[in-house]
Write an enzyme that holds these catalytic residues in place. Sequence first.
Site, short mmCIF file in Angstrom:
data_model
loop_
_atom_site.label_atom_id
_atom_site.label_comp_id
_atom_site.label_asym_id
_atom_site.label_seq_id
_atom_site.Cartn_x
_atom_site.Cartn_y
_atom_site.Cartn_z
N ASP A 17 1.85 -3.90 -8.99
CA ASP A 17 2.43 -4.77 -8.28
C ASP A 17 2.63 -4.06 -6.77
OD1 ASP A 17 5.25 -2.97 -7.93
OD2 ASP A 17 4.57 -2.63 -9.81
N ASP B 8 5.30 -3.43 -5.10
CA ASP B 8 6.80 -3.01 -5.12
C ASP B 8 7.53 -4.25 -4.40
OD1 ASP B 8 8.72 -0.60 -5.48
OD2 ASP B 8 8.95 -0.56 -3.04
#
Length: 290
Positions: free
Chosen positions: A210, A212
Site C-alpha cells: 500500500d 500508507d
Amino acid sequence: MTQTKLGIIGGSGVYDMDGLEATEWQTVETPWGPPSDALLTGRLSGLDVVFLPRHGRGHVHTPGSVPYRANIDALKRLGVTDVISVSACGSFRDEMAPGDFVIVDQYIDRTFDRAKSFFGPGCVGHVSVAHPTCPRLSGVCADAARASGVTVHDSGTYLAMEGPQFSTLAESRMYRDHWGADVIGMTGMPEAKLAREAELCYASAAMVTDYDSWHPDHGEVDVAQIIATLSGNAEKARNMVRRIATTLAPDRAPCPHGCDRALDFAVLTAPESRDPGLVARLDAVAGRVL
C-alpha cells in the site's frame, strides 16, 4: 569450513514454505522464551533451510508481541548462518508501488516497547548497525526476486513503527517528506539488530502492499487491501527463496562484510565481572566470544 544453513522468517501472508524435502516442524526452547512457532526444517535444492513464521501459523502475534529474541536465538541454535526476512510494508514513494519488493538497507527505529538486545547489565555489548543488513546476502536476494518476475528496488530506508495501528496522515507525511524514509513496517526492528548481535548475515525483502496514508490518490490503509496484495506476492516470495537456495554455496566462506564476526570487539564487561546467568543465556548467540 562452515556449512551454509538458510533461515527464512516469513511475515504477514507467508506462514509456510512448500517445496522443502525431508521436512520436520521442530519445537525449540530458548533462554528468551518460546519463539513465534515451531520451526520447519528441511532441504531445498540441496541446501539446509529453516523456516519460521514470524507471527505464528494463523497470525497470532502482533508486531509488538513477536518474541524477536527467541526467534533469532532459535535460528542460531539450529545452526542458521544466513537469514532472509520477508515482510509487508507500506510505501512512501510513487515508484515503489504495491506488488514491488524493496531490499532494505537502512532503518529508522521508532519502536519503543520491545526488548532490543541480548546483552544487558552483567554482560554489556555494543555492535555496529551502521549498515544493518548484509550487502552480499541482499544482492543475492535482489537477483533472486528479480528472476522471479518481481519489480525490485535494490535499496530503501525502512521506518519501523510500533503499531499495531497504522500511521496518522501527519506521521506519514513527516516520515516521507522530512525523514527520508522509503517504506514503513512494524517488524523490521529489533529483528535486524538482534540478527547482527547473533552474528547472522541478514537481508530484508519488504513486499509493498500500500501507499500508507500520505498518497492523495490512494486513501487510507486497510487490511483487505494489504491481504489482497500479499496473496499475489506470497508465491513470488517463495520463488525468490527457492532461487536463493540454488545460489548460495553449501560451503560457506567468511562474510566479506564481517557480519559473522560482529562480536569480535563488542563485549565490554571484563570476564571476571560478567553475570554467569546472563552469560549462560547467551550461549547460542554469543558463545563464540564468551
